[in-house]
Motif scaffolding. Sequence first.
Motif, mmCIF file in Angstrom:
data_model
loop_
_atom_site.group_PDB
_atom_site.id
_atom_site.type_symbol
_atom_site.label_atom_id
_atom_site.label_comp_id
_atom_site.label_asym_id
_atom_site.label_seq_id
_atom_site.Cartn_x
_atom_site.Cartn_y
_atom_site.Cartn_z
ATOM 1 N N SER A 189 0.793 -1.221 0.000
ATOM 2 C CA SER A 189 0.000 0.000 0.000
ATOM 3 C C SER A 189 0.826 1.272 0.000
ATOM 4 O O SER A 189 1.977 1.271 0.437
ATOM 5 C CB SER A 189 -0.907 0.033 1.235
ATOM 6 N N TRP A 190 0.182 2.327 -0.477
ATOM 7 C CA TRP A 190 0.674 3.688 -0.301
ATOM 8 C C TRP A 190 -0.303 4.423 0.624
ATOM 9 O O TRP A 190 -1.525 4.365 0.425
ATOM 10 C CB TRP A 190 0.789 4.420 -1.627
ATOM 11 N N ILE A 191 0.259 5.110 1.596
ATOM 12 C CA ILE A 191 -0.502 5.834 2.599
ATOM 13 C C ILE A 191 0.152 7.198 2.770
ATOM 14 O O ILE A 191 1.383 7.306 2.670
ATOM 15 C CB ILE A 191 -0.481 5.072 3.944
ATOM 16 N N PRO B 31 -1.013 14.202 5.612
ATOM 17 C CA PRO B 31 -0.775 15.652 5.496
ATOM 18 C C PRO B 31 -0.437 16.243 6.864
ATOM 19 O O PRO B 31 -0.813 15.684 7.904
ATOM 20 C CB PRO B 31 -2.111 16.186 4.979
ATOM 21 N N PRO B 32 0.239 17.372 6.881
ATOM 22 C CA PRO B 32 0.604 17.998 8.164
ATOM 23 C C PRO B 32 -0.626 18.243 9.023
ATOM 24 O O PRO B 32 -1.608 18.829 8.575
ATOM 25 C CB PRO B 32 1.266 19.314 7.727
ATOM 26 N N GLY B 33 -0.580 17.770 10.268
ATOM 27 C CA GLY B 33 -1.659 18.003 11.195
ATOM 28 C C GLY B 33 -2.907 17.180 10.970
ATOM 29 O O GLY B 33 -3.932 17.409 11.634
ATOM 30 N N LYS B 34 -2.840 16.212 10.045
ATOM 31 C CA LYS B 34 -4.012 15.410 9.744
ATOM 32 C C LYS B 34 -3.714 13.927 9.931
ATOM 33 O O LYS B 34 -2.588 13.533 10.232
ATOM 34 C CB LYS B 34 -4.472 15.677 8.312
ATOM 35 N N GLY B 35 -4.729 13.109 9.767
ATOM 36 C CA GLY B 35 -4.574 11.682 9.961
ATOM 37 C C GLY B 35 -4.055 10.962 8.728
ATOM 38 O O GLY B 35 -3.829 11.566 7.673
ATOM 39 N N LEU B 36 -3.876 9.663 8.876
ATOM 40 C CA LEU B 36 -3.395 8.840 7.782
ATOM 41 C C LEU B 36 -4.496 8.631 6.749
ATOM 42 O O LEU B 36 -5.670 8.469 7.093
ATOM 43 C CB LEU B 36 -2.937 7.478 8.320
ATOM 44 N N GLU B 37 -4.092 8.617 5.491
ATOM 45 C CA GLU B 37 -5.022 8.389 4.395
ATOM 46 C C GLU B 37 -4.480 7.288 3.494
ATOM 47 O O GLU B 37 -3.395 7.448 2.912
ATOM 48 C CB GLU B 37 -5.238 9.669 3.582
ATOM 49 N N TRP B 38 -5.203 6.209 3.379
ATOM 50 C CA TRP B 38 -4.818 5.145 2.456
ATOM 51 C C TRP B 38 -5.104 5.615 1.031
ATOM 52 O O TRP B 38 -6.206 6.081 0.732
ATOM 53 C CB TRP B 38 -5.612 3.881 2.751
ATOM 54 N N MET B 39 -4.107 5.468 0.175
ATOM 55 C CA MET B 39 -4.246 5.950 -1.197
ATOM 56 C C MET B 39 -4.563 4.831 -2.183
ATOM 57 O O MET B 39 -5.313 5.019 -3.129
ATOM 58 C CB MET B 39 -2.967 6.648 -1.648
#
Length: 118
Positions: free
Chosen positions: A37-39, A42-50
């Motif tokens: 996976s790629w995850i 962003p600064p100050g935000k949570g993880l996002e699976w791409m």
Amino acid sequence: QVQLQESGPGLVKPSQTLSLTCTVSGGSITTNNYPWSWIRQPPGKGLEWMGAIAYDGSTYYSPSLKSRTSISRDTSKNQFSLQLSSVTPEDTAVYYCAQGGLGAYDYWGKGTLVTVSS
């Protein structure tokens, strides 16, 4: 032990394509049954699976990024890659590659910061 290492430019201009590569050691991306996976975070935000690429080369993408994302692999080098097109400053993030998917990851790369700025 599986190890992952992200590589690629740390600075991308708006509207260009972000390209990153993950080099895997200690395990094969073609024989392991786990997805890769790629995850991003962003600064100050949570993880996002791409998105992810499976051991058989099948690809899966986040619906919100699907139109801009492409994941591919080079089996001869045991690498998989991410391309994100038409980037904006909102795509600035630390990008991680990982073994696993659906929120369950066994191994992570250290991450690489990509800044989108002119």
